[in-house]
Design an enzyme around this catalytic site. Structure first.
Site, PDB file in Angstrom:
ATOM      1  N   ALA A 127       0.866  -1.180   0.000  1.00  0.00           N
ATOM      2  CA  ALA A 127       0.000   0.000   0.000  1.00  0.00           C
ATOM      3  C   ALA A 127       0.899   1.225   0.000  1.00  0.00           C
ATOM      4  O   ALA A 127       1.868   1.287   0.765  1.00  0.00           O
ATOM      5  CB  ALA A 127      -0.916   0.016   1.221  1.00  0.00           C
ATOM      6  N   GLU A 128       0.586   2.190  -0.833  1.00  0.00           N
ATOM      7  CA  GLU A 128       1.438   3.374  -0.956  1.00  0.00           C
ATOM      8  C   GLU A 128       1.570   4.147   0.349  1.00  0.00           C
ATOM      9  O   GLU A 128       2.498   4.915   0.525  1.00  0.00           O
ATOM     10  CB  GLU A 128       0.914   4.287  -2.057  1.00  0.00           C
ATOM     11  CG  GLU A 128      -0.436   4.908  -1.736  1.00  0.00           C
ATOM     12  CD  GLU A 128      -1.001   5.709  -2.881  1.00  0.00           C
ATOM     13  OE1 GLU A 128      -0.993   6.942  -2.776  1.00  0.00           O
ATOM     14  OE2 GLU A 128      -1.451   5.113  -3.865  1.00  0.00           O
ATOM     15  N   ASN A 129       0.646   3.902   1.296  1.00  0.00           N
ATOM     16  CA  ASN A 129       0.732   4.611   2.571  1.00  0.00           C
ATOM     17  C   ASN A 129       1.634   3.897   3.572  1.00  0.00           C
ATOM     18  O   ASN A 129       1.770   4.350   4.705  1.00  0.00           O
ATOM     19  CB  ASN A 129      -0.667   4.849   3.154  1.00  0.00           C
ATOM     20  CG  ASN A 129      -1.456   3.566   3.317  1.00  0.00           C
ATOM     21  OD1 ASN A 129      -1.269   2.627   2.565  1.00  0.00           O
ATOM     22  ND2 ASN A 129      -2.329   3.530   4.291  1.00  0.00           N
TER      23      ASN A 129
END
Length: 198
Positions: free
Chosen positions: A16-18
């Site tokens: 996940a990019e977060n």
């Protein structure tokens, strides 16, 4: 959402990019699985972390993306063009919290970009067209488009446009042409049917 469809016995590292590597499926609260609000995907949906998962900062996440360490990006789209352009971050006049990481994701070196979206908008107008009318997220970045009606491969490098490679059950090539605002080639028939169970 892709993490919900990985069959048992297949090992794929989803990021996940977060800042989470090792994303699992959505929590199954009906079976007693506890939803941990600290584990979310980039769409702010609660997810699970698989054994061995790693959490890290958003800046480390984007270093992985910009450094070419992500091999496949799957994201939603508002519009796609026949040449692989993607518009997915803003509809002019609507409130936006920010553009998110989509521009970095589609611009990442050595990454295939798969766009998933409805084939048409709510009013029935095509979302796959010769040229996007919404502001672009990326120019000539899309490798594959998966809609509720079909699957297209996109030749973003050679510029030969879209090729219809799969079709949804009950759809015909004429149905796809009627709801697509650009020309496309058709793979040799019989076209495989999309798996409507996945």
């Amino acid at each position: 959402m892709a993490s919900n469809y990985i069959p048992p016995g297949i090992s794929i590292e989803l990021q996940a990019e977060n800042g989470l590597m090792g994303i699992g499926p959505y929590p199954d609260v009906e079976s007693g699985q506890i939803a941990d609000p600290d584990y979310i995907n980039a769409g702010k949906e609660t997810i699970t972390a698989l054994p061995g998962a790693s959490a890290f900062s958003s800046s480390d996440s984007f270093s992985m993306i910009r450094g070419g360490h992500i091999h496949l990006t799957i994201l939603g789209g508002l519009q796609c063009s026949a040449t692989g352009d993607l518009a997915n971050w803003i509809i002019p006049g609507k409130l936006v919290k920010g553009m998110g990481g989509a521009m970095d994701l589609v611009g990442a070196p050595n990454s295939r970009v798969v766009v998933t979206m409805d084939h048409t908008s709510k009013d029935g107008s095509p979302k796959i067209m010769n040229q996007c009318s919404l502001p672009l997220t990326g120019h000539k970045v899309v490798d594959r488009i998966i809609t509720d009606k079909c699957v297209f491969d996109c030749d973003k490098v050679g510029g030969t446009g879209l090729t219809l490679i799969e079709i949804a059950p009950g759809m015909t090539v004429d149905d796809i042409r009627a709801s697509t605002a650009c020309d496309f080639k058709v793979a040799p028939e019989p076209l495989p049917l999309m798996d409507d169970d996945n």
